[in-house]
Design an enzyme around this catalytic site. Structure first.
Site, PDB file in Angstrom:
ATOM      1  N   LYS A  96      18.788  -0.010  11.267  1.00 43.59           N
ATOM      2  CA  LYS A  96      19.511   1.069  12.783  1.00 43.59           C
ATOM      3  C   LYS A  96      21.598   0.625  12.178  1.00 43.59           C
ATOM      4  O   LYS A  96      21.905   1.026  13.345  1.00 43.59           O
ATOM      5  CB  LYS A  96      19.234   0.549  13.679  1.00 43.59           C
ATOM      6  CG  LYS A  96      17.906   0.416  14.467  1.00 43.59           C
ATOM      7  CD  LYS A  96      18.464   1.659  15.086  1.00 43.59           C
ATOM      8  CE  LYS A  96      17.452   2.210  16.227  1.00 43.59           C
ATOM      9  NZ  LYS A  96      17.889   3.232  17.186  1.00 43.59           N
ATOM     10  N   ASP A 123      16.019  -2.617  22.361  1.00 42.51           N
ATOM     11  CA  ASP A 123      15.193  -3.478  21.657  1.00 42.51           C
ATOM     12  C   ASP A 123      15.036  -4.672  20.720  1.00 42.51           C
ATOM     13  O   ASP A 123      14.005  -5.173  20.808  1.00 42.51           O
ATOM     14  CB  ASP A 123      14.425  -2.136  21.904  1.00 42.51           C
ATOM     15  CG  ASP A 123      13.736  -1.905  23.237  1.00 42.51           C
ATOM     16  OD1 ASP A 123      13.187  -2.231  23.898  1.00 42.51           O
ATOM     17  OD2 ASP A 123      13.628  -0.297  23.509  1.00 42.51           O
TER      18      ASP A 123
END
Length: 400
Positions: free
Chosen positions: A79, A122
């Site tokens: 990410k 998350d």
């Protein structure tokens, strides 16, 4: 569209794939700055592409490949590619700098304490935002939904970010982060879009091009994948990877993987409604994919280009985690987290008798080469141990 269930897994064949081109902002030329930026960052190394030849041989196919993102910048997940590119481009725009000329090292020499970033996550996206912010000397505020694993929360706090677990579902947490950013004058760095907020999500999606560019350079021409499995939460990574790899491998079939009880992209494709949403707090071990609403910026591309959408029970990901740790004899072992393992899990099941019907429907034969992404390593070690060492979330007996 044909929909079926085999071994408890939901399959949707997307038979209305469009021949429309790739969006202008996702062409190879449009995303070329992202790999240039990342390769110049201190500590950059391409992550490995593993070739599980013995699994492929046992399944009577030509190849099984896994792009292992666990070593990415020491952060255990991919990410950071999106968050670093988006944050640095945004800072350069505000300061009137050119990112290609300034680079990450140049931005670290700037005084950026007045630039504050916020996001909902998350886990892995927030960790990337927190790490980049710390490296650049910027404050960061990270909001996490109900059910966030304490180990994921503390991993983000370890990078100096202010972290709040909201008790809300992911979609409501994202709305809360947006409101906090607007109220306090912070810059929101979110990997999904909404009306009036598209530029930063576009930059995040472009940032994922580095992972795709590495794959294209790591596979020989005769190793072109025929089936590419892509995880989707809101779908941003899946869309960015599809856009890039479809330009290299136009004959490949792209297969979107989601947790079964929060398969919002599958729902959107089935209903032909890019705003389809699954409300409420959902529970899945695949925490990084636990998102109820697709990114409206990228869902049209997934709907037009993906061949299949799969809703996977948690045991598919757990199976992949155990296979990564204990592979076929002679194949390289690696550590995969819950969201990272679903691609290997479904690949292995498709090569077994459990999914014989679906294997045929997906067109997997002796000439097939399957590519999946290990998008994260072990982000919650206690959960990893329960699944890998103690066989939590086992495969069901027989055929569901």
């Amino acid at each position: 569209m044909e929909k079926w269930t085999e071994y408890g897994i939901d399959f949707l064949a997307n038979d209305i794939q469009a021949q429309a081109g790739i969006p202008d902002w996702l062409t190879l030329d449009a995303v070329a700055d992202a790999p240039r930026f990342h390769t110049a960052m201190p500590g950059y190394q391409p992550t490995p592409l593993l070739k599980l030849d013995n699994l492929a041989k046992a399944g009577n196919i030509a190849g099984v490949y896994v792009k292992n993102e666990a070593p990415r910048f020491g952060l255990n997940a991919f990410k950071v590619l999106g968050s670093s590119y988006a944050i640095c481009q945004t800072i350069c725009q505000k300061l009137g700098l050119n990112l290609n000329e300034t680079g990450f090292a140049g931005l670290k020499r700037q005084n950026l304490q007045n630039m504050v970033f916020a996001t909902a996550t998350d886990g892995n996206h927030g960790r990337g935002v927190a790490w980049v912010s710390r490296e650049l000397g910027c404050p960061a505020h990270v909001y996490m939904p109900a059910g966030a694993e304490p180990e994921r929360v503390e991993a983000i706090r370890a990078f100096g970010a202010e972290v709040e677990v909201t008790g809300l579902c992911y979609d409501d947490t994202a709305a809360y982060a947006k409101a906090q950013a607007e109220q306090n004058g912070w810059t929101l760095v979110q990997d999904t879009s909404f009306p009036g907020y598209e530029e930063i999500p576009q930059l995040i999606i472009q940032g994922y091009a580095t992972m795709a560019a590495e794959i294209a350079g790591q596979l020989a021409p005769d190793e072109a994948p025929t089936h590419i499995f892509l995880q989707a939460g809101v779908g941003s990574m899946a869309g960015g990877m599809l856009a890039y790899l479809a330009q290299y491998y136009p004959a490949a079939k792209f297969i979107i993987l989601e947790p079964q009880n929060v398969a919002c992209c599958l729902l959107a494709a089935e209903q032909q409604n890019d705003a389809a949403s699954i409300p409420g707090v959902q529970h899945t071990i695949m925490a990084g994919l636990n998102c109820g609403t697709p990114c409206p910026l990228i869902m049209p591309l997934l709907r037009e280009k993906a061949a299949f959408f799969l809703g996977c029970p948690d045991y598919v990901a757990a199976h992949g985690m155990r296979l990564a740790a204990h592979p076929a004899k002679g194949d390289q072992a690696y550590t995969s987290g819950e969201s990272g393992a679903v691609g290997l899990g479904i690949s292995a099941l498709l090569l077994s008798d459990r999914l014989a019907k679906s294997r045929a429907k997906l067109g997997i034969d002796a000439n097939s080469r399957l590519l999946s992404l290990n998008t994260e390593g072990s982000m919650a070690p206690s959960v990893w141990r329960q699944i890998v060492e103690h066989n939590a979330c086992p495969l069901p007996e027989g055929v569901c």
